[in-house]
Design a protein around this motif. Structure first.
Motif, short mmCIF file in Angstrom:
data_model
loop_
_atom_site.label_atom_id
_atom_site.label_comp_id
_atom_site.label_asym_id
_atom_site.label_seq_id
_atom_site.Cartn_x
_atom_site.Cartn_y
_atom_site.Cartn_z
N MET A 51 5.72 -4.83 2.64
CA MET A 51 4.60 -4.21 2.19
C MET A 51 4.17 -3.10 3.04
SD MET A 51 3.03 -5.84 -0.32
CE MET A 51 4.69 -5.34 -1.01
N LYS A 52 4.52 -2.95 4.33
CA LYS A 52 4.28 -1.90 5.23
C LYS A 52 5.10 -0.57 4.61
CE LYS A 52 3.61 -4.86 9.25
NZ LYS A 52 4.45 -5.10 10.74
N THR A 53 6.26 -0.94 4.14
CA THR A 53 6.99 0.16 3.66
C THR A 53 6.49 0.86 2.50
OG1 THR A 53 8.99 -0.69 4.58
CG2 THR A 53 9.32 1.01 3.06
N CYS A 54 6.05 0.04 1.46
CA CYS A 54 5.30 0.37 0.40
C CYS A 54 4.03 1.15 0.73
CB CYS A 54 4.82 -0.81 -0.34
SG CYS A 54 6.24 -1.71 -1.14
N GLU A 55 3.08 0.68 1.81
CA GLU A 55 2.02 1.43 2.13
C GLU A 55 2.43 2.67 2.79
OE1 GLU A 55 -1.66 0.70 5.17
OE2 GLU A 55 0.16 -0.52 5.29
N ARG A 56 3.41 2.84 3.57
CA ARG A 56 3.72 4.14 3.90
C ARG A 56 4.27 5.12 2.93
NH1 ARG A 56 8.82 5.89 4.97
NH2 ARG A 56 9.59 3.64 5.03
N LEU A 57 4.99 4.69 2.09
CA LEU A 57 5.37 5.67 0.83
C LEU A 57 4.15 6.21 0.00
CD1 LEU A 57 8.28 3.35 -0.64
CD2 LEU A 57 8.42 5.56 0.69
N VAL A 58 3.32 5.31 -0.20
CA VAL A 58 2.10 5.76 -0.94
C VAL A 58 1.03 6.69 0.14
CG1 VAL A 58 -0.26 5.12 -1.56
CG2 VAL A 58 1.78 3.71 -1.98
N LYS A 59 1.18 6.57 1.29
CA LYS A 59 0.39 7.54 2.20
C LYS A 59 1.16 8.82 2.31
CE LYS A 59 -2.28 4.03 4.91
NZ LYS A 59 -2.47 3.49 6.22
N GLU A 60 2.36 8.84 2.18
CA GLU A 60 3.06 10.01 2.13
C GLU A 60 3.15 10.55 0.88
OE1 GLU A 60 6.19 8.28 6.02
OE2 GLU A 60 6.96 8.89 3.66
N GLY A 61 2.64 10.12 -0.12
CA GLY A 61 2.78 10.66 -1.48
C GLY A 61 3.97 10.42 -2.32
N ARG A 62 4.93 9.74 -1.59
CA ARG A 62 6.17 9.51 -2.27
C ARG A 62 6.21 8.48 -3.17
NH1 ARG A 62 9.81 8.23 2.89
NH2 ARG A 62 11.31 7.87 0.99
N PHE A 63 5.45 8.63 -4.24
CA PHE A 63 5.23 7.75 -5.56
C PHE A 63 4.55 8.25 -6.64
CE2 PHE A 63 1.08 7.85 -4.24
CZ PHE A 63 0.18 7.27 -5.13
N VAL A 64 4.99 7.79 -7.72
CA VAL A 64 4.25 8.27 -9.05
C VAL A 64 3.26 7.14 -9.77
CG1 VAL A 64 4.58 8.99 -11.50
CG2 VAL A 64 6.05 9.52 -9.62
#
Length: 297
Positions: A91-104
């Motif tokens: 979950m922490k990794t998912c959160e970081r990816l979202v905050k970094e904008g690395r998602f669609v």
């Protein structure tokens, strides 16, 4: 008989009128969390957002609001592994990816996949298994994109009724789909599903829709009608009201989990599978309660 010019004007008015009715506002989620660890540390979070072996996150990006829950598989404790480490790190990794904008926003499975493969490549060995549910609200399109692997899940409630929900994924009774990392050489002996196996969906939401995302500790102990009764207490979109309702739902599920005479949804499912079971199911419980509102910075 209408002239071509007159007809064209009528069509133009109809198109303009239709456009004027389109909601151009950005949407967002106002979300509160609550949970209980099975070990009775009521409502107390471990480091990060973890209730017992459950974990969750709530993240905001300029294009979307994203949240998720994960339920660490407790059986790893028998092998000296803390089950919360896997779910929490996921979950922490998912959160970081979202905050970094690395998602669609339209591809929540992608968030789960990228996070899982980062865990696989982690230099620090990490063992464990977890279910996972990711919910994404695209601000501009007003669409809710979801990915659910296992028996955590979500409900969308509108007008007091469930209008959209996740599908539970089980290999067989009490054995949900799950992401796993096994010790070297033991990969074949540990149940592990691909993130691509997650059930995904998209759904148009409206202002005022309620979204409840939770681990199986809630759904195994509270049927829909009980959840809907509690949601009726939610009168407005302010955070305090949402938090109070989330706490009420989690608390009721926690109490029911330890009632030996209660015919819980889990007990009913067990009976349907030929087992003589009664009572609630003691488990970690995580509840994320959200309301769709107009976006404000």
């Amino acid at each position: 008989m209408l002239s071509v010019l007159s007809y064209g004007r009528l069509v133009a008015r109809a198109v303009i009128g239709g456009l004027s009715q389109t909601d151009s506002r950005d949407y967002s989620l106002v979300t509160a969390s609550c949970g209980f660890g099975k070990d009775f540390r009521k409502g107390i979070l471990k480091k990060g957002m973890c209730y017992g072996d459950d974990a969750c996150f709530i993240a905001r990006h300029r294009s979307a609001d994203v949240l998720g829950v994960a339920d660490g598989v407790g059986g790893w404790r028998d092998y000296g592994v803390d089950p919360s480490q896997f779910s929490g790190t996921l979950m922490k990794t998912c959160e970081r990816l979202v905050k970094e904008g690395r998602f669609v926003p339209s591809n929540p499975v992608g968030v789960l996949t990228t996070s899982y493969y980062e865990l696989l490549q982690n230099k620090v060995p990490l063992l464990g298994s977890s279910t996972a549910c990711i919910v994404v609200l695209d601000r501009q399109s007003h669409r809710l994109h979801t990915a659910n692997l296992g028996d955590s899940g979500f409900l969308v409630v509108r007008g007091g009724e469930v209008v959209h929900r996740s599908d539970e994924q089980q290999h067989y009774f009490n054995t949900p789909f799950q992401l796993s990392i096994a010790p070297p050489g033991a990969e074949g002996a540990v149940l592990s599903d691909s993130p691509d196996a997650a059930d995904s969906s998209s759904f148009d939401v409206q202002l005022g829709d309620i979204i409840l995302t939770a681990t199986d500790g809630l759904f195994d102990n509270m049927p829909d009608y009980m959840i809907l009764q509690e949601l009726k207490k939610l009168k407005n979109t302010n955070y305090e009201s949402i938090q109070q309702t989330a706490q009420s739902i989690a608390k009721q599920a926690h109490v029911l989990a330890y009632d030996p005479n209660y015919m819980s949804p889990f007990a009913q499912f067990a009976c349907d599978n030929g087992l003589n079971v009664r009572g609630g199911k003691p488990d970690d419980i995580t509840v994320l309660l959200s309301i769709v509102a107009e976006y404000t910075d």
